[in-house]
Every structure is written in structure tokens, then in C-alpha cells.
Design an enzyme around this catalytic site. Structure first.
Site, mmCIF file in Angstrom:
data_model
loop_
_atom_site.group_PDB
_atom_site.id
_atom_site.type_symbol
_atom_site.label_atom_id
_atom_site.label_comp_id
_atom_site.label_asym_id
_atom_site.label_seq_id
_atom_site.Cartn_x
_atom_site.Cartn_y
_atom_site.Cartn_z
ATOM 1 N N HIS B 272 0.837 -1.199 0.000
ATOM 2 C CA HIS B 272 0.000 0.000 0.000
ATOM 3 C C HIS B 272 0.881 1.261 0.000
ATOM 4 C CE1 HIS B 272 -3.682 2.331 1.160
ATOM 5 N NE2 HIS B 272 -2.768 3.114 1.714
ATOM 6 N N GLU B 273 1.789 1.325 0.956
ATOM 7 C CA GLU B 273 2.645 2.516 1.054
ATOM 8 C C GLU B 273 3.559 2.630 -0.163
ATOM 9 O OE1 GLU B 273 1.745 4.613 3.180
ATOM 10 O OE2 GLU B 273 0.527 3.288 4.436
ATOM 11 N N HIS B 276 1.863 4.627 -2.735
ATOM 12 C CA HIS B 276 2.059 6.067 -2.513
ATOM 13 C C HIS B 276 3.479 6.477 -2.917
ATOM 14 C CE1 HIS B 276 -1.705 6.879 -0.468
ATOM 15 N NE2 HIS B 276 -1.482 5.963 0.469
ATOM 16 N N GLU B 302 -4.449 7.835 -2.992
ATOM 17 C CA GLU B 302 -4.992 6.577 -2.486
ATOM 18 C C GLU B 302 -5.336 5.628 -3.635
ATOM 19 O OE1 GLU B 302 -4.799 6.149 0.663
ATOM 20 O OE2 GLU B 302 -6.004 4.361 1.080
#
Lengths: 508, 508
Positions: B272-273, B276, B302
Site C-alpha cells: 500500500h505505502e 504512494h 490513495e
């Protein structure tokens, strides 16, 4: 604690100083991150960020309004008759000193110097990696020129080196340092000569493998046991060990680990940085974000790091306590090494190329070399291009060893790349002060040896806190020394300490 | 790249924006350090440092001189006829938006809010540790009041929530979000109901012990393999995973490790990170320290994190590639788990208490709850003291689970303590965008499944770089979406994705 000072100007000055201190703390965080965790490609943006903060701090700190508040607060002080040794009076004294120094330097110089030293640091690293001074020479040439300009801002001066030294060691004069160094040099060279005529000490066991994971756990345990507060600090890794702080409650140490050089790298560098860190954690918290925050000078700071590293950490009582713990933490590694061999091993005297790894007897000789070369560069009698050769020749004359390449010689330290001409003498001053302070400690704590042997350091730390740490920058370096020891700076305690300790070890 | 813009005012504006951006980067470093490495006692000083930087940035950014430069540069743009989609024109458009927003808010509000949220964060942590909302309630009450004041600075507005939302998702309206959410809600609740009527999936094997040291090595290898540049970024640990950046060349991710919850914690939060982080590393480097730096919005950001975490990371082709590598890195642990069981396990749907651990089907329901409660707090129809009970009741209604304590309920997220009312909807917007973008990617890369199955992610990353990342903030969120997908924001692709994927898994 300054809230009740009845001077509007003082309060406004206080607010501004606190504001600038917060920017300074931010810059220190960025500097710490750069050395510990920053990924390599982050460097150019970081240099721009640090330049912006340096420029901002100088602008906000030298704002003419600050000068007006300062003058008015000083007038309020006189008319209200503040005790000249009170915190508010000393606040003004240090703030005045800083303002007068900072306003002599144009903001453009500050910004350009921040940018130049950021770049220089990168090129120094590359030059060092490639062992080629010529890659760094153009940057050093510009740094020397800018430092000469810097000195000129403070003209007239007794010595071109004075303004540089004074930036790191308030009130110290080049002539005083040179006189002290001459005395140290005669005695330390004679001592070294006598030692080298004696049989060598065996320290091969220090280079046995100590697993890095256990080194880390052990060093942390030792530092915590000795008084470093890990709730208000950290120990991380960097290429070059250092200490920085963003508050008395947030002090960062670094070290480095090498499996086959535990003592030369992690252990003693951690004790050293812990000495800085205990000072940082010991300053009166009421001084946070005032001119009284921080240490009295780099010399006084170094007196603390060297005291814990050497006067404590390389003493027989300390090692008596340490050795069983080492044996427990690293099973089997030191089983055949007794206390006497261990003590002699960690105190082995041997002329070597690298300052940070030098023993106590030769250390100051490295500093003297740097001082003389810095002065020659500033005065223009030494050209930057000739520096490696002059360095190598001087190493051979003073220590009998010659660097095989620039990385082992003129490129070994980061200080010049950081623009720190004027910085090195404070290391030798710290050594000298450490022994003088140690004498005073011993007077007040007659059973200190027994305490250390039992692994008790609380009384020692409390003494240092009371006589040195808590004052922060309230007093000038030599005032701190006088308050703590009752005497002016003098070489004898350090020389006595060296002669007694190494005379015993080497049977002189 | 902006050096050749023939407008003196533009150049002066550029210099000021760059200056403020450097302070912003410094503040981001301090924020990152606070969550990753800062010792606990460092908190109060850090709060003061962050307040000082927030105040400074607001002052320098809202200086009337900035308004004059902006107006003059806009006049120069008009008279010189710049292409409205050129970088300099978009620079001015974003700078104008930011200036107009920032000048509506008094610096005193900014400083006070920075201080309040620093304190609130500490008290939220304590309240969460003690599972007692009442310890945090007074701070949340003040935050809600200040956010109401904040909204008032932007009056008139269609909805009190609009100015808050707009701060995180430029151009987005509360009414649009509510309409979208109503549609998602109907469909996701129906899907959930159908799933819960089917036999449960077994995912017990996910909670087997995976040694943390190997987790770290594996996650780093995966991220590097998938395209994250560790020369321009890091992966560290923090209580709550997040991504920040100080430059396109210095992007910091964090995660957390739990030996018996490798996938729920370290693995998927790192993917997830990384999503980003890839966005952060992919912005046009020429935009550094301009208004065009950074991501288009939190929602678009996101969309990237959710795309890599879910559309890629929880897809069958990806897991086909991953499973053999997992088996190699953690010998024996997953030998009895075949691909189908693994795929079903990591996609198990089960209503749960914690948003960050929610599956794809229930995730948005957590967001809707937060949006409704935030609006009720702002409108004053819900009192802060009643929040835990209302939260718990709503969880029971929507998801059929009731928090056993405040830490599992109203205190689970840091966002309100950070003052982030208006932030949560962007998570659901990101989910919706991610599926819409994924549809476009699939059109352009017809063999994407085969690529992922072979562990090849370069084409996918290049597509995202070209259509989204490189633009930074040059285009508004919905412009970016239109450019990348050819369509306006719509719920169907996300709902289609959920229905197809979970219909297959649960045999609906």
C-alpha cells in the site's frame, strides 16, 4: 523561568531567540537524518533545505529589531540592577555576544557558505572514496577563501585564526592555544619516545570477532547502565560517529560497528558520544530554546566525551567492572585474557595514521598538525595543492608514519569539508580540561575507583551535572572550568595523568 | 524548467514558493522522525518546532507581496498569451488556489491549530493505550470547534463540510461524495449480505509465524523488485504505516511487523505505502519545490496505493508469481497451501472492527460511518461525548460487529487527533478511482495478467508514470482521472470489480 523578568524588550527578545532556536533544532534534525538514514539521492534537496534554514536563522537573528530589544533589555537590566550572574543577565550576555558576532557576517555569506559546504561534503566523500585529494581541492580552496573573508569581518584581530577559534571556543585566543600546545608537545613527544623504546603491548585479542548484533545490545546496555536516558535519546549508526540534540530531552548519538574491531569502533566511540550526550541531557531544562541552551563550548563538550571515554572507560577500575560483563555477553571470546592484559591492550600506545583511532599519548599530536596547517592555509603560506605532501611529511616527522594515500592522510576528517577550520584545537583543549576536571572529581569523590569497580557511576554523573552540565552556556568555557576545578586552564593535570598511567603500563 | 519564463513577478513568486517548500520539507522530516525514531521525551520540543515551522510557512506564504507577484504574473501570462495547460500557467493556477485558501485563514489559527493537534496526538495515544475516550474528548471538542471556525473562513459554502474536504481533495463537493457513497453503500451492503450467506473462507494459515527478520528482507526485496527506488527512499517502522517525502528523490515509507500477522500487517501495508511511494518518486523532478510538486490529491494518491495493494497485490496473477517466492523465503511455512487457497485467504471477506484491516468489500462502509459522524459533529447534531456510543451502534448496524472498547472503536484512527476532519472520504474516492484507472490500464496493456504472473511490473509502472505520476499537482484530481481514463469519476468500475472478483470467490 524567564517569564517573570520585568522587561518587555527582554520578553520580545526571548520570543525571537526561541523562534530561531526552533529553526535551529529543525536544521539539526535534517543534519542528523542526512548522516544516519537519508537515501543517497536525497542529498541535493537536503542541501537546499539546509541552506534555506541557515539563511532564515541568520535573517531572523540579525534583524535590527533584535538589536533594539537587546539594547533596551540591557538598559532595563542596568536600571533594575539585575545580578550579573543571574540567568536573565547571562541570557543577555550570551545573546549580545551572538548578535554582535552574527551581525558582522552578511546573510549572503552565510547562505553561500551553507551551500558550499553542502557541496564540499559530497565531493569530500567522493574524493575520500577514490583516495584522490585533487577532487576535493577546489572546494577546500573556496572554503579557505571564504573563511579568510569570515576572519576579515572581525578585523582587527590579534591573529587571523582568532575569529575562527572563537566561533567554537568562546574567548579562546590562538596565542593561548599555541603556548599550551608547545608545552604539551615537548612532554608528549618525550613520553612517546620513552614508550617506543619499551617492549610493545599485545592487543591482538581486541580484533577477535564480536558478533555485531551482540555488540549493539551490549553497547546499549552499557550506556543505559552508565546513565544515558534512552527515553530522551537514541544511539544510531553513521559513517562518522557524532552527537547532536534537538532538546535536552532528545539527544542523538551515533556509532559504527565492525565485527573485528569492536573496541576501536563501536565500544569506545559510543562511550565518547555518550559523554557528549550526558552533557546534552544534563543542561538545565529551563534553558531550552534560550541562548543558555547547549554546551559551554566544543572544548568543554570534548572534556566530557574524553572523560567518559578515557578517564573512566580506559581506567583499571572501570575495566575491572566491564570485563566479566564482556565475558558474559560474548561467551568464550575473552576467556584467555586477564584484566591486566585487557587494561594494557585497550591502552596500547602506537603512532598511527588516523586521529579518531589514536591513543591518548599521540592524539594531541594529530591536532597540532591540523592547527599548524590551518593557520598556514589562512595566512597563505601554504597552498591547498601542496597540502597532501606537507601533511604526509609532517606525519612522518611527528609520528614516524606516512599515509599511503590521501584517505589515510589529508582526507580522513570531514571537518574541513564542513567548513570547520578553527574546530580541531577544541579536541586537545577537551583532553586537557578532562584531566583537570578529573582531579577535582577525585578530590570530591575519594572512593570513585571503588564505585567504578562496582559499576556505579551515579555519583560521578551527579558531580558533572552539578558542576558543569546544568550550566549549559551560562558561563564561558574558562569560567566553567574555574567553577568546577577552582583553577585556570593548565596542562599539568593532563601531563601528570599521562605520565603516571603510561609510566606504569610501560614500566618507565 | 521555469527559468525561461519571461516574467519578473513569476520568478520572484517562484523563489518564494521554493523557500516555503523547503521549510515544508523540513517540517515533513520532523514529522517523519517523530513517528519513526524520536524518543518519547522529545515530544514537547518537537511540537514547538513544528508549530514554529507551520507559522513561518503560513506567514511567508500569505505575505501580501506574494499576492502582488501573483497578480502581476497572471497579468504577464495574459498579455503574453501562455498556453493555459503549460507548466507555468498551471503553476500560477495552483499557486493562486493555495494563496487564496491560505489568506482566508489567520496565521494565529494556523499556529494554534498546529499546537493543539500536537497536544491532541499525545493525548489520543494515551487515551488509546488506556482505551478511554474521555481522555481524548476535550481535545477533539476543541478540534471540532476550530474546524468549524475554519469552515467559516470559507463562507459562503454549499455545505459546512465542503471547505474541509476541499483541503484534501481539491474541487470535490460533499454532495458529490454523498451521492457516490449512497450508490456504493446499496451495492456493497447487498454484496456483503450475499457473501455472508456463503461458507466462510479459511485463512488461518496467514497467521502462522513468519520470522520478523525474514519478513523485513522479503518485503524489501518485493518492493525493490516492483520498482521502488531505495536509492531515493526508505522503508522504516512506525506504529501506523504512512508515506511521506521530502523530494521526489527522498520518499519515506513505513510499515509494522508482527510475527503472526505477516500479511495483515507488514506485507500488504508495505505494498500500500509503496503505491504512494511510487507516485511520489514518479512526479516530474522539474516540479520540485513548486506548487506542482506532490500528488494531485489524497484521493488520487490513495488510488495508487490501493491499486498496488489490491488490484495488483490481491490478484490471482500476482499471487501466482508471489507464492513460490514466499515458499522460498519462508521454508516449510506454506507448503500445504495451494494457490487457490492462498488467493481466497488473502481475499477473505469478514466484517471487522478496524478500518485498516478491513477487506475490500467492507472497507468503504468504515469510511461512510466516519463521514456521517464528522458531518454530525460539525453541524452540532452530535456531541463529542456521545461519539463512542453512536460509533458502536453504527458499527453494529452496518457491519454487525460492536467494539469491545474505545481503542477498537472511536479511538482507532489518528486522523481526528491530527485535525484531519475531511480526510476520510478520500480513502473511498481512492478505491473508486483505482478500479476506474485499472480498467484503462487493462485496455492499454492486454497482457498485464501474464506480465504480473511473470513478476514483471515495469509496463504497469510506466503506464502509471505516464498517465498519472509525472503530472504531480499540475492537473486537478478529476482532470487527472479524465486524462488517464477518458471518463468522469464513476462507481461502476469499482462495483463491477468487486462483484466479479467476490462473485467468483464466493460462488455467487
Amino acid at each position: 523561568m524567564f517569564d517573570d523578568v520585568r522587561s518587555e524588550a527582554f520578553q520580545q527578545l526571548h520570543a525571537r531567540v526561541a523562534e530561531v532556536a526552533r529553526y535551529g533544532a529543525a536544521a539539526a534534525v535534517l543534519g542528523w537524518d542526512q548522516e544516519t538514514f537519508m537515501p543517497p539521492k536525497g542529498q541535493p534537496a537536503r542541501a537546499r533545505q539546509l541552506r534555506a534554514l541557515a539563511q532564515l536563522m541568520h535573517q531572523r537573528g540579525t534583524d535590527p529589531q533584535v538589536g533594539k530589544w537587546l539594547a533596551q533589555a540591557e538598559a532595563d537590566m542596568r536600571s533594575q540592577g539585575w545580578d550579573p550572574d543571574s540567568d536573565p543577565a547571562r541570557f543577555l550576555k550570551v545573546a549580545r555576544r551572538e548578535y554582535d558576532r552574527a551581525t558582522k557576517v552578511p546573510t549572503e555569506w552565510v547562505a553561500e557558505f551553507a551551500q558550499l559546504t553542502s557541496e564540499a561534503k559530497m565531493h569530500w566523500q567522493q574524493a575520500r572514496a577514490q583516495k584522490d585529494f585533487t577532487l576535493f581541492a577546489p572546494y577546500l580552496r573556496r572554503i579557505v577563501a571564504m573563511k579568510r573573508d569570515y576572519a576579515a569581518f572581525f578585523a582587527p584581530y590579534d591573529h587571523v585564526y582568532d575569529p575562527l577559534l572563537d566561533a567554537f571556543e568562546p574567548g579562546m585566543k590562538t596565542a593561548t592555544v599555541q603556548q599550551l600546545f608547545a608545552r604539551l608537545r615537548t612532554e608528549q613527544v618525550a613520553l612517546l619516545k620513552a614508550i617506543l623504546a619499551r617492549p610493545q603491548v599485545d592487543d591482538a585479542f581486541l580484533y577477535r570477532p564480536f558478533p555485531v548484533a551482540q555488540q549493539k545490545a551490549f553497547v546499549r546496555w552499557v550506556l543505559e547502565h552508565m546513565g544515558f536516558d534512552f527515553e530522551a535519546g537514541r544511539l544510531d549508526e553513521s559513517a562518522h560517529p557524532f552527537t547532536t540534540g534537538f532538546s535536552v530531552h532528545d539527544v542523538r548519538l551515533t556509532t559504527r560497528y565492525n565485527e573485528t574491531d569492536f573496541f576501536g569502533q563501536a565500544f569506545y566511540s559510543s562511550l565518547h558520544e555518550m559523554g557528549h550526550g550526558l552533557y546534552g541531557q544534563g543542561v538545565n531544562p529551563d534553558y531550552e530554546e534560550t541562548p543558555l541552551a547547549g554546551g559551554a563550548s566544543l572544548g568543554v563538550h570534548e572534556s566530557q566525551s574524553r572523560l567518559w571515554e578515557n578517564l573512566v572507560g580506559r581506567s583499571r577500575p572501570y575495566l575491572t567492572w566491564l570485563l566479566p560483563h564482556l565475558r558474559q555477553a560474548f561467551p568464550g571470546v575473552l576467556d584467555d585474557v586477564d584484566l591486566d592484559a585487557f587494561y594494557r591492550g585497550v591502552n596500547k600506545v602506537q603512532p598511527s595514521l588516523i586521529r579518531t583511532e589514536a591513543d591518548e599519548v599521540t592524539y594531541n599530536l594529530h591536532i597540532m598538525l591540523r592547527l599548524d596547517l590551518e593557520i598556514a592555509l589562512l595566512e597563505g603560506s601554504l597552498d591547498v595543492d601542496d597540502l597532501p605532501e606537507v601533511w604526509n611529511r609532517r606525519m612522518e616527522e611527528d609520528l614516524g608514519v606516512r599515509p599511503g594515500n590521501d584517505a589515510e592522510g589529508v582526507l580522513q576528517d570531514i571537518h574541513w569539508a564542513m567548513g570547520g577550520l578553527g574546530y580541531f584545537p577544541t579536541y586537545a583543549l577537551g583532553n586537557v580540561m578532562s584531566a583537570q576536571i578529573w582531579q577535582a572529581v577525585r578530590r570530591d569523590l575519594p572512593d570513585l575507583d571503588a564505585q567504578m569497580q562496582a559499576g556505579r557511576f551515579a555519583d560521578l554523573l551527579a558531580w558533572l551535572r552539578e558542576h558543569i552540565h546544568r550550566y549549559g552556556r551560562k558561563f564561558e568555557p574558562l569560567e566553567v572550568l574555574r567553577k568546577a576545578t577552582g583553577q585556570d586552564l593548565q596542562a599539568e593535570p593532563y601531563l601528570d595523568y599521562l605520565r603516571a598511567k603510561y609510566g606504569e603500563i610501560y614500566g618507565l
